[in-house]
Enzyme design. Sequence first.
Site, short mmCIF file in Angstrom:
data_model
loop_
_atom_site.label_atom_id
_atom_site.label_comp_id
_atom_site.label_asym_id
_atom_site.label_seq_id
_atom_site.Cartn_x
_atom_site.Cartn_y
_atom_site.Cartn_z
N TYR A 52 16.36 5.69 3.18
CA TYR A 52 16.46 6.21 4.56
C TYR A 52 15.46 7.34 4.83
O TYR A 52 15.20 7.67 5.98
CB TYR A 52 17.88 6.70 4.88
N ASN A 238 33.92 8.23 17.53
CA ASN A 238 34.07 7.37 16.35
C ASN A 238 35.00 7.99 15.30
O ASN A 238 35.53 7.28 14.45
CB ASN A 238 32.70 7.09 15.73
#
Length: 257
Positions: A52, A238
Amino acid sequence: MALEIPAVELAPGVSLPTIGFGTWQITGRSAYESTRAALDAGYRHIDTATMYGNEEEIGRALRDSGLDRSEVFITTKLPPSHAGRERQTLEASLKALGVDFVDLWLIHWPPARGKSLPTWIALLEQRDAGRIRSAGVSNYDTQLVDELVRETGETPVVNQVAWSPAEHDPKFLADMRDRRVVVEGYSSLKNTPLDDPRLLAIASSHGVTVPQVVLRWQLHHDIVIIPKSTRPERMRENLSVLGFSLSDDEIETVNSV
Ligand code: NAP
């Protein structure tokens, strides 16, 4: 803000919060700011990977948050192309993150034929050396997990795989449960049609959003969730999925979306 997020025990003293923050495709300044915002929102589990390219920013955000290292569970992942260079790869992750150990290190996806077992053994060596607290895999099928266990007697504590209603696979979940492997589900929001009328109806009846229904559905199946967002309001959304539960009928409906 200290939210009560349930955790699952991976090993004695190693507790994985069942809600984490995904960081794929967040780099540079955005990685720093998003991680700071996620920690402010109450996330205590961050999912990253060598691939990443954001471990340095995540490490800086963690330090600047003022949280103690012990309060945040950090997962990173070994790129399978680094098979044979496990120790150096982990050292680079630890240096970038600015930590002495990670809580969980995963093989990002199965290495080329013949390399999976030596890579797994290398992860176990790093665990035994105290540089990682637990070791797992990602994108492994049951047969590949079984190979590792058969050859080493050591079971990956986690298998991180893509999971959304369309990818729902009860047999795989049962297989992992039988083997005491915790399943983490990724890309659940990305891979769900968030405008599906069945999901909208369920969301509306609970006064929540479709992403919240999808995430709650995963938790119902004992799947650890790691949603990614760069927007603080969505991070909070979330994270707020424990205040309602889905009926058996609703679970069945989501299973078949
Ligand atoms: P995801 O979390 O399912 O979805 C992220 C997308 O959904 C982003 O476009 C985000 O946009 C949007 N989103 C987030 N919350 C939302 C909400 N409440 N309402 C509407 N849209 C929302 O996908 P993912 O990033 O692919 O997967 C999650 C994490 O799993 C990754 O970040 C990574 O840590 C991990 N992962 C692992 C693997 C692996 O091979 N092991 C592969 C893929 C992912 P905004 O950012 O604009 O909000």
